[in-house]
Design a protein around this motif. Sequence first.
Motif, PDB file in Angstrom:
ATOM      1  N   LYS A   1       0.886  -1.221   0.024  1.00 36.65           N
ATOM      2  CA  LYS A   1      -0.148  -0.056   0.028  1.00 36.65           C
ATOM      3  C   LYS A   1       0.899   1.317   0.006  1.00 36.65           C
ATOM      4  O   LYS A   1       0.616   1.984  -0.699  1.00 36.65           O
ATOM      5  N   ASP A   2       2.060   1.108   0.926  1.00 36.31           N
ATOM      6  CA  ASP A   2       2.805   2.305   0.898  1.00 36.31           C
ATOM      7  C   ASP A   2       3.423   2.765  -0.466  1.00 36.31           C
ATOM      8  O   ASP A   2       3.939   3.693  -0.632  1.00 36.31           O
TER       9      ASP A   2
ATOM     10  N   LYS B   1       1.349   4.778  -2.900  1.00 33.66           N
ATOM     11  CA  LYS B   1       1.012   6.209  -2.362  1.00 33.66           C
ATOM     12  C   LYS B   1       1.895   7.297  -3.065  1.00 33.66           C
ATOM     13  O   LYS B   1       3.068   7.221  -3.677  1.00 33.66           O
TER      14      LYS B   1
END
Length: 56
Positions: free
Chosen positions: A52-53, A56
């Motif tokens: 997920k990071d 970003k």
Amino acid sequence: MSGVDKMKDKAQELSGQGKQAVGEATDDRDLQAEGKKDQAAGSIKQAGEKVKDAFK
């Protein structure tokens, strides 16, 4: 992901390592299995959050 969540996931993994070690020392197969399960869950959560990071 917040730093608190990352710490919780790492704590779950470390707790699993501790449970597994105690299970090995006391020859408690259930505790060993629970420790392995906790380690896996913590590692999977950490990996998911890293993905997920990355997006970003």
